[in-house]
Design an enzyme around this catalytic site. Sequence first.
Site, mmCIF file in Angstrom:
data_model
loop_
_atom_site.group_PDB
_atom_site.id
_atom_site.type_symbol
_atom_site.label_atom_id
_atom_site.label_comp_id
_atom_site.label_asym_id
_atom_site.label_seq_id
_atom_site.Cartn_x
_atom_site.Cartn_y
_atom_site.Cartn_z
ATOM 1 N N ASP A 166 0.858 -1.173 0.000
ATOM 2 C CA ASP A 166 0.000 0.000 0.000
ATOM 3 C C ASP A 166 0.900 1.231 0.000
ATOM 4 O O ASP A 166 2.088 1.143 0.309
ATOM 5 C CB ASP A 166 -0.888 -0.031 1.248
ATOM 6 C CG ASP A 166 -1.860 1.131 1.294
ATOM 7 O OD1 ASP A 166 -2.292 1.573 0.222
ATOM 8 O OD2 ASP A 166 -2.172 1.594 2.401
ATOM 9 N N ASP A 175 -1.818 -1.594 6.072
ATOM 10 C CA ASP A 175 -2.230 -1.350 7.458
ATOM 11 C C ASP A 175 -3.691 -0.957 7.624
ATOM 12 O O ASP A 175 -4.127 -0.685 8.742
ATOM 13 C CB ASP A 175 -1.356 -0.257 8.080
ATOM 14 C CG ASP A 175 -1.444 1.066 7.334
ATOM 15 O OD1 ASP A 175 -2.161 1.125 6.312
ATOM 16 O OD2 ASP A 175 -0.795 2.045 7.761
ATOM 17 N N ASP A 228 -6.843 -3.215 3.196
ATOM 18 C CA ASP A 228 -5.727 -4.104 2.874
ATOM 19 C C ASP A 228 -5.918 -5.517 3.434
ATOM 20 O O ASP A 228 -5.146 -6.422 3.100
ATOM 21 C CB ASP A 228 -4.413 -3.543 3.446
ATOM 22 C CG ASP A 228 -4.070 -2.180 2.895
ATOM 23 O OD1 ASP A 228 -4.249 -1.988 1.680
ATOM 24 O OD2 ASP A 228 -3.629 -1.312 3.667
ATOM 25 N N ASN A 274 21.747 -45.375 1.766
ATOM 26 C CA ASN A 274 21.675 -46.481 2.727
ATOM 27 C C ASN A 274 20.724 -47.575 2.263
ATOM 28 O O ASN A 274 21.014 -48.775 2.364
ATOM 29 C CB ASN A 274 21.227 -45.950 4.092
ATOM 30 C CG ASN A 274 22.356 -45.254 4.824
ATOM 31 O OD1 ASN A 274 23.514 -45.382 4.452
ATOM 32 N ND2 ASN A 274 22.004 -44.493 5.855
ATOM 33 N N ASN A 317 20.470 -43.606 13.070
ATOM 34 C CA ASN A 317 19.558 -42.522 12.666
ATOM 35 C C ASN A 317 19.457 -41.463 13.761
ATOM 36 O O ASN A 317 19.454 -40.254 13.491
ATOM 37 C CB ASN A 317 18.178 -43.112 12.374
ATOM 38 C CG ASN A 317 17.525 -42.456 11.183
ATOM 39 O OD1 ASN A 317 18.196 -42.041 10.242
ATOM 40 N ND2 ASN A 317 16.216 -42.338 11.223
ATOM 41 N N ASP A 347 20.589 -37.691 13.449
ATOM 42 C CA ASP A 347 19.561 -36.661 13.560
ATOM 43 C C ASP A 347 19.891 -35.640 14.650
ATOM 44 O O ASP A 347 19.674 -34.438 14.481
ATOM 45 C CB ASP A 347 18.200 -37.297 13.848
ATOM 46 C CG ASP A 347 17.602 -37.947 12.599
ATOM 47 O OD1 ASP A 347 18.022 -37.566 11.496
ATOM 48 O OD2 ASP A 347 16.725 -38.813 12.746
#
Length: 918
Positions: A393, A661, A665, A729, A754, A758
């Site tokens: 705007d 704002d 809008d 894998n 794993n 991880d």
Amino acid sequence: MMRNLWEQLFSRFLKKFHLTRYFSKSASLKELHQSSHAQHIGKQLTEQLTHASSTPIARLLQEKQTQLSGLDESEVEIRQQRNGLNEIHTEKPLTWWQHLWYCYKNPFNILLTLLACISAYTGDPKGTLIISMMVILSTILRFWQESKSNKAADTLKSMVSNQAAVYRNNSGDKLAQYALEQLNSSAAHNIFDIPTKYLVSGDIIKLSAGDLIPADCRIIEAKDLFVSQAAMTGESMPVEKFAQHQSDNISNTMALDNIVFMGTSIVSGTATALVLNIGNKTYFGALAHRVTTQDQVATSFQVGVNRVSWLLIRFMMVMTPIVLFINGFTKGDWTEAALFALSIAVGLTPEMLPMIVTSTLAKGAVFLSRKKVIVKRLDAIQNFGAMDVLCTDKTGTLTQDKIILSKHLDVLGNTSAHVLLLAYLNSYYQTGLKNLLDLAILEHVDQDIKTERLHYSKLDEIPFDFDRRRMSVVVKTPQAQSQIITKGAVEEMLNICTHVEINNERTELTQALKQTILQNSQSYNKDGLRVIAIGYKNAPVTEQSIFSIQDENNLTLSGFLTFLDPPKDSSAKAIQALHNYGVEVKVLTGDNEFVTQKVCQDINLPHEHIVLGEEIDQMSDDEFKHAVEKHNIFAKLNPMHKERIVMQLKANNHVVGFLGDGINDAAALRSADIGISVDSAVDIAKESADLILLEKSLMVLEQGVIEGRRTFANILKYIKMTASSNFGNVFSVLVASAFIPFLPMLPIHLLIQNLIYDVSQTAVPFDNVDEEILQKPQRWEPESIGRFMIFFGPISSIFDIITFLLMWFVFKANTPEHQTLFQSGWFVVGLLTQTLIVHMIRTPKIPFIQSRASLPVMVMTVLAVSIGIFLPMGPLANYFQLQALPVTYFIYLPVILLAYMGLTQLMKTIYVKRYGWQ
């Protein structure tokens, strides 16, 4: 066919539990068509306001069953019970459990929960615990971060309980209490200041400068009334309002100049008004209701995650049965094969993805909070980085939302101190309420003019009225003369002027000169400036002491004053910075084309062609599709135009941000991939936004884009690392399962490997990102992820197979009795190659030399490698069914790792040249 059947069954499951939008593969174009049809304020409301505008006050009072002295308290209570309070009912906040469910329900969390249930059913408590912890940590982290952000956003609610001055017949306990509390003379005249929520249709209210208009009202009486409708229309200049409708234009509801609307405000003047509609039945309420009741449109981030999720889920669904059948047929133990296949499924699922995504987004939210930006929805961080079009705007976002005096000119266009002095004397000495133009004049002058004013004294004034559109003050000059100083609209001033002042000399105002002056004034208007003229007339003081409208004649036109709503200092820099990062800026405003063009020119935006709202209405769908791509400035738009432009840009495959704002809008903010508002915005705009700026500096947008791209780059790193490593894998498992008479790795080994890998990836959100990667918008590309996985995954399989051969032939681990040694050897190589791939794939450059990982990533890498070697070599080996490896194994290990890294770097160079690097 089976795939289609499975997807149909899965879709039914999603619909039942309201998960469809989280798994949808793309945003539906149906949303675009819905937004471009009949998304307008109800016809009934428009007709009602038009009727109220054209109906005589006496008749309208009868229709509303009220009177100028106000309603009785008993009647007010009846109407409140029937119609409710004067409040806007917007989107209800989620309860804590709804928010927790929202944080949980993403594809991988649901899939991991299913795998955890299967693990529990098959008697695998360790696997169940590991998988469950990943889901719980991801959900709780996101829930905590978003709850904190939403709590901060709630404190920004700016629409507090305002008061309204209302006429009421002094009866009833409630009004008596108000009168006692106020103890002022207004109560004796049946005027009470009450909370606006207690207003009802039919109330008579008093309005004055500074008031927020509490309902849709018909003006009964008005004096010098100017109303700011910027929050509704985007027009920066206040508009005049009258007791009677002055224009023939009744097609545009906002153009009804004897109707004032909830959400707008009084800039100057006073009025008495009749309340027509309250709460959700107002124009403001109708807009707010439409915005909050429509479904939230899926953002770029959600669509991207969903597509990547489907890619990995399908890959898992194909590979897991293959592993099950190969191991079941070759080993004969179907229970063991099922557990192993389940472990493969867990291994193929990037179970840390929800947690990595959430923690990475949370880190971005913390960074932006230090820049005074509140992140309401974490997904917005990545959308910030992916954004390639920012729609904004104009009023209050690109501009200062403050009228300033830009020029004071004589009739030839030269700067004139005399014109400024006359304007200052006029504004200073008028006793009426000063409007924004007067305030701009008073703020503009320097100390010299303020000192010069001391040589003048006021004699009289002729107030402003809307018929003549000018006002005058009369002062005594240092030369002991009376001087009438008049300012007003150019056309009206020319009608009362007979001379002009040129080079300090009075010259007769000819028709040709008048035409030239009008043309100059129009050229200022086209430059986006509002123009008023100023003139004067001198007379001996002794001749007259009281002045009237009849004295406004035979004036000398001194010059012009031009006003504008200037752009912010940061606007041009911010737009250039966004352009440098590949973000195109488009201006969408309700203001007129001339003002818009001037602002865009000042901030270096292309402004040669402006598309108007009325032109959009005449365009075909195909013309509109190309118009939003070709042009950057759109003016005189209503809220639906803005939303339609945003939706079309999204349909054109852009990631769209919207900065605004006002109530006008809100629909566009909700439809954009990332909605950005400010803390001073109306409530509905803040509710619709994803980010709220605590300061109106646009430079924070550049920092948000960079942080969004850094966030996305780190998320993408994890996905690429995990997907390629897991694929390698699985490929290795398929080879080993076909030729080795025992499982190449036990299910517990896969889960531990794993888990260690991880956990090491929890440092990824804190990793460095190459500067080159931050230069362009980034978005999800599942096809490139799939290609990357297939391209790099088999590289690790090559060295897995080398490890198989090493363990089989060199260390003689080639029988079921020696399978633990075989499994321990592959466990170490598999974990170390998985961990090192982090450094190889985190950058297209040469790792450790051209691009270094952050300290947290380095520390977690060393920790993961250390644990991976310690488990088979330490006291816990037997517990995890591992065994110590021979010393000679560690001679071969670095050779395998270095060869793996070298081949990966070579393949990476080939990949970058052929496909590039996102």
